[in-house]
Design a protein around this motif. Structure first.
Motif, PDB file in Angstrom:
ATOM      1  N   UNK A 650     -11.279  -0.379  -0.148  1.00 16.67           N
ATOM      2  CA  UNK A 650     -12.082  -1.316   0.641  1.00 16.67           C
ATOM      3  C   UNK A 650     -11.549  -2.745   0.504  1.00 16.67           C
ATOM      4  N   UNK A 651     -11.145  -3.083  -0.707  1.00 16.56           N
ATOM      5  CA  UNK A 651     -10.645  -4.440  -0.950  1.00 16.56           C
ATOM      6  C   UNK A 651      -9.342  -4.699  -0.187  1.00 16.56           C
ATOM      7  N   UNK A 652      -8.495  -3.677  -0.133  1.00 13.51           N
ATOM      8  CA  UNK A 652      -7.160  -3.845   0.465  1.00 13.51           C
ATOM      9  C   UNK A 652      -7.179  -3.792   1.992  1.00 13.51           C
ATOM     10  N   UNK A 653      -8.253  -3.317   2.579  1.00 10.66           N
ATOM     11  CA  UNK A 653      -8.280  -3.099   4.031  1.00 10.66           C
ATOM     12  C   UNK A 653      -7.960  -4.358   4.828  1.00 10.66           C
ATOM     13  N   UNK A 654      -8.543  -5.477   4.454  1.00  4.91           N
ATOM     14  CA  UNK A 654      -8.344  -6.696   5.240  1.00  4.91           C
ATOM     15  C   UNK A 654      -6.874  -7.095   5.274  1.00  4.91           C
ATOM     16  N   UNK A 655      -6.177  -6.970   4.159  1.00  8.51           N
ATOM     17  CA  UNK A 655      -4.749  -7.301   4.118  1.00  8.51           C
ATOM     18  C   UNK A 655      -3.917  -6.275   4.863  1.00  8.51           C
ATOM     19  N   UNK A 656      -4.329  -5.005   4.800  1.00  4.79           N
ATOM     20  CA  UNK A 656      -3.572  -3.952   5.484  1.00  4.79           C
ATOM     21  C   UNK A 656      -3.731  -4.026   6.997  1.00  4.79           C
ATOM     22  N   UNK A 657      -4.959  -4.319   7.444  1.00  3.34           N
ATOM     23  CA  UNK A 657      -5.229  -4.359   8.875  1.00  3.34           C
ATOM     24  C   UNK A 657      -4.828  -5.696   9.526  1.00  3.34           C
ATOM     25  N   UNK A 658      -4.822  -6.759   8.740  1.00  2.00           N
ATOM     26  CA  UNK A 658      -4.641  -8.101   9.324  1.00  2.00           C
ATOM     27  C   UNK A 658      -3.499  -8.878   8.688  1.00  2.00           C
ATOM     28  N   UNK A 659      -2.252  -8.366   8.772  1.00  2.03           N
ATOM     29  CA  UNK A 659      -1.130  -9.115   8.178  1.00  2.03           C
ATOM     30  C   UNK A 659      -0.898 -10.455   8.859  1.00  2.03           C
ATOM     31  N   UNK A 660      -1.245 -10.560  10.145  1.00  2.00           N
ATOM     32  CA  UNK A 660      -1.045 -11.838  10.839  1.00  2.00           C
ATOM     33  C   UNK A 660      -1.919 -12.932  10.235  1.00  2.00           C
ATOM     34  N   UNK A 661      -3.132 -12.530   9.853  1.00  2.00           N
ATOM     35  CA  UNK A 661      -4.067 -13.500   9.266  1.00  2.00           C
ATOM     36  C   UNK A 661      -3.817 -13.698   7.772  1.00  2.00           C
ATOM     37  N   UNK A 662      -3.557 -12.590   7.036  1.00  2.00           N
ATOM     38  CA  UNK A 662      -3.454 -12.658   5.586  1.00  2.00           C
ATOM     39  C   UNK A 662      -2.012 -12.876   5.104  1.00  2.00           C
ATOM     40  N   UNK A 663      -1.035 -12.590   5.956  1.00  2.00           N
ATOM     41  CA  UNK A 663       0.356 -12.782   5.549  1.00  2.00           C
ATOM     42  C   UNK A 663       1.036 -11.449   5.242  1.00  2.00           C
ATOM     43  N   UNK A 664       2.299 -11.336   5.600  1.00  2.15           N
ATOM     44  CA  UNK A 664       3.050 -10.095   5.397  1.00  2.15           C
ATOM     45  C   UNK A 664       3.258  -9.796   3.921  1.00  2.15           C
ATOM     46  N   UNK A 665       3.476 -10.839   3.120  1.00  7.83           N
ATOM     47  CA  UNK A 665       3.671 -10.606   1.675  1.00  7.83           C
ATOM     48  C   UNK A 665       2.416 -10.038   1.034  1.00  7.83           C
TER      49      UNK A 665
END
Length: 794
Positions: A650-665
């Motif tokens: 659940x914690x990782x979902x936002x980074x996995x789904x939204x690399x444009x917002x959270x960053x590719x790294x």
């Protein structure tokens, strides 16, 4: 179950793959460290029972773990199809009686029957995922085993460790064979304690007994020398009631003055005490019971009766002649034969014995050279050896078994042992290579066969190829002594003990380094399972309904040495875990299409769970090294459900789904950790649930991993450099706040995706500074403010 997952198809597919690819084959030329398992050979009985599935799963957990630890695992499989249980099975299946058939024809029938049913019997073990080398399984009655057993019997003879003698021996009148002390079980029987009048002149001598049928076997009377009640009759003779003979009265300090009347009859033979007393006094025995349980001529008019009928008839006649003072109902513990439940007798017969009593101290000391899991089980072994009163009787009066490689000279009676080059042999079909020293070439073959334990106790020598057979590509010195003996606690007195005896006698060393003791399976109410109680659960039905992984998952709940109740709910729980593993891995690989499995710079929240997972690896490795597979299973299950599924995914979902917002790294950090967690979790589960873990590995991981099966991949290793206490504190605090938010939403009965305002302390802010975006996303927090305590505002 998850979509498209059919455990029956999956099990068939991977069983075929493992066999075709030789995943579990032992390599006799490998430079890897060998881990050799002395696998119990189950008795061929028609079908595996739940106790088999339970305990054999345990040893397979260890075999798979050691294989993943990159050991060269030697995990042979055999069946015990020699001995009385096989005879009984064949008699039942073929509606015959061994005593009513030509011996050679019955032996042939046993061999043919075992050959027919053995493949189907072994299939049950394959179906629960046993990772043995089934291509080279053995039988305790095949030529390899017979030769090993016969050769090592001759070795015992050369070392002066076996002897033959005629003496009172424990005997089963139903099976009509001698038995060993280890084959005795205690059973509660209803009986009567009978006070009977013996006459000494005109004086009445009252003797209490539970076995009136042995009155005609009485050879003397014992009283205690300090018992003033009997001072005037010592040295006189007592008249035996109902029978016209008299016996002497002796004193002996062993007599318990408080038991019964304080006077006791010495019979041939009621028990070991009688045997010793008769030998001590050099009295002529009156053995009244024949080997078939029928009374003989010493019983006079009761001749031809069986024990039970004679007991009743003698009591009736004693009562008629006013010689029975009282008959009190009692329940007492009686030794019975473990194979049939019949009360044992002591009958004089000629038998072969292995010397045990003179080496009891050495055998006890050997227990300290083996590591016991659990450690307290060693006490059972030591107590058993200390309590032994007889040497080990290894001859049996049966049709089917390993023959003694012996003939007797018909002229002088000398024993003639076969030569090694003649083995294996059936002495009835062969002759000695040389004449007897007396010049005669007329010989009689030994008709008795060896106790099945005399061969089963050589399982290490059989599987490790002591006889150097070309059929076995095994070098004895490379695998003996073996690494592990797994077995149940009820056969410590037999299989464990006898195998230790043979190891010391033949090689002067213990047969294995470790011994792992499992418990028994009980029904849901904690009762022993039995067909008569109607509470038997068949493992085949469990496998058909829930799959082998589910059965194994339940079996992994057992603590070493402890019994475990079967509960269907525990099996169903395995299905939930299997479904969760499939769903979690499918979710993970939705986001890993472009993953290259290269280390990247990790975010602190990712370092936190990775550090915690590293500690899990450490604990699971420690548990498996100590044979505590149940603890590893429990820890892995808890971590997977709680830390991975409930939190990290659940914690990782936002980074996995939204690399444009959270960053590719940031996404790559989550990808890396997601991959390591899922791969690590299925590896930790792999020894216990081999099918689902192979399915996930082959579906997703094999593209990036070098190993063709998860079961020969490397067990996860603890890495000191991954230990990060600050990151772990960050993870713990993050999860604590997330759990609080979820609880508050549950109290308000609102959805988890409901937006809230989150208030945390300034101290929490400092700790969570690098992962506030993750916290905001997973909590659905519109904003995060700071206060004196954690709060949620709707």
């Amino acid at each position: 179950m998850a979509k498209n997952y059919d455990f029956k198809d999956v099990e068939h597919k991977w069983n075929k793959f493992w066999e075709e690819e030789g995943i579990y084959l032992f390599d006799n030329t490998s430079k890897k460290k060998t881990y050799a398992i002395d696998t119990p050979p189950p008795t061929v009985s028609g079908a595996m029972h739940l106790g088999h599935a339970f305990s054999y799963s345990h040893e397979d957990f260890i075999a798979r773990y050691q294989r993943m630890k990159q050991k060269n695992v030697f995990f042979p499989f055999g069946t015990d199809d020699n001995g009385l249980p096989t005879e009984r099975l064949v008699e039942k299946l073929k509606s015959v009686k061994s005593t009513e058939m030509d011996r050679e024809k019955f032996v042939k029938l046993c061999q043919d029957t075992v050959t027919d049913i053995r493949p189907k019997f072994i299939q049950d073990w394959k179906n629960i995922g046993m990772s043995c080398n089934f291509n080279q399984s053995y039988s305790t009655i095949d030529n390899h085993s017979i030769k090993t057993s016969q050769l090592l019997f001759i070795d015992l003879h050369k070392k002066g460790l076996v002897y033959q003698k005629s003496a009172p021996t424990m005997w089963c009148v139903k099976c009509q064979t001698a038995i060993a002390q280890a084959e005795l079980e205690d059973e509660n029987f209803n009986s009567t304690f009978n006070d009977i009048i013996f006459k000494v002149g005109k004086k009445d001598l009252i003797i209490a007994t539970t076995r009136p049928e042995l009155i005609p076997a009485c050879v003397c009377i014992y009283v205690n020398p300090d018992d003033n009640r009997y001072k005037d009759i010592i040295g006189k003779k007592a008249e035996i009631p109902l029978f016209e003979y008299k016996v002497p009265i002796f004193t002996d300090e062993s007599v318990d003055m408080q038991k019964g009347s304080g006077a006791m009859m010495i019979c041939s033979y009621g028990d070991k005490y009688d045997v010793e007393a008769i030998a001590k006094r050099k009295l002529e025995p009156r053995v009244v019971i024949e080997k078939n349980g029928i009374l003989n001529h010493f019983a006079d008019k009761y001749k031809g009766m069986n024990i039970k009928d004679a007991r009743k008839a003698i009591l009736d006649d004693l009562e008629k002649h006013s010689l029975l003072i009282s008959k009190k109902p009692i329940q007492h513990v009686v030794n019975v034969h473990d194979k049939c439940g019949t009360e044992i007798e002591f009958l004089s017969s000629k038998q072969w014995f292995v010397k045990i009593l003179e080496n009891k101290k050495k055998l006890i000391k050997s227990a300290d050279k083996i590591t016991w899991y659990p450690e307290f089980m060693k006490t059972r072994y030591v107590n058993w050896v200390e309590a032994l009163e007889w040497d080990w009787c290894i001859s049996r009066q049966r049709a089917y078994g390993v023959p003694f490689p012996i003939w007797y000279c018909n002229k002088c009676g000398k024993e003639i042992f076969a030569e090694e080059k003649q083995l294996p042999l059936f002495p009835s079909k062969a002759k000695p290579l040389k004449k007897c020293s007396c010049g005669s070439d007329n010989f009689v073959a030994e008709q008795d066969v060896m106790d099945t334990w005399a061969t089963s106790s050589l399982s290490p020598q059989i599987v490790c190829n002591f006889i150097n057979s070309e059929e076995y590509n095994i070098n004895f010195g490379n695998v003996y002594p073996m690494s592990l003996r797994p077995q149940a606690h009820d056969i410590i007195r037999t299989w464990a003990f006898y195998t230790i005896v043979r190891g010391l006698y033949h090689h002067n060393k213990e047969p294995w380094e470790n011994i792992m003791i499992s418990g028994h399976v009980l029904d849901p109410k904690g009762k022993k399972m039995s067909k008569s109680k109607g509470n038997v659960v068949e493992p085949q039905k469990i496998v058909q309904t829930y799959g082998a992984d589910s059965l194994r998952f339940w079996a992994a709940n057992a603590t070493l040495g402890k019994d475990l109740s079967y509960k269907e709910e525990d099996v169903k729980n395995a299905l939930r875990t299997i479904t969760k593993l499939l769903n979690a891995s499918n979710f993970a690989f939705m986001h890993l299409n472009d993953f290259k499995n290269k280390k990247v710079e990790l975010e602190i929240i990712d370092k936190g769970i990775l550090s915690k997972f590293n500690e899990l690896i450490k604990e699971c490795t420690k548990s498996f090294d100590g044979y505590e597979y149940s603890k590893s299973k429990m820890l892995t299950e808890m971590f997977f459900w709680s830390q991975v599924c409930d939190n990290y995914l659940e914690i990782a979902k936002d980074r996995l789904y939204n690399p444009d917002k959270r960053g590719e790294d940031s996404r790559k950090s989550a990808q890396y950790v997601l991959y390591q967690l899922m791969l690590g979790v299925i590896k930790l589960f792999a020894p216990i649930m081999p099918y689902i873990t192979e399915e996930i590995y082959q579906s997703h991981f094999v593209k990036l991993e070098k190993d063709k099966s998860i079961h020969i991949s490397k067990w996860p290793e603890y890495e000191k450099n991954l230990k990060d206490e600050i990151a772990e504190k960050t993870w713990d605090k993050f999860v604590e706040i997330l759990s609080f938010v979820r609880q508050e939403k549950a109290k308000k009965n609102v959805s988890l995706v409901t937006e809230v305002k989150l208030i945390i302390t300034k101290q929490d802010k400092l700790l969570l500074a690098e992962c506030l975006d993750d916290l905001k996303a997973v909590c659905k927090a519109k904003e995060i403010n700071y206060g004196d305590e954690v709060k949620v505002e709707f």
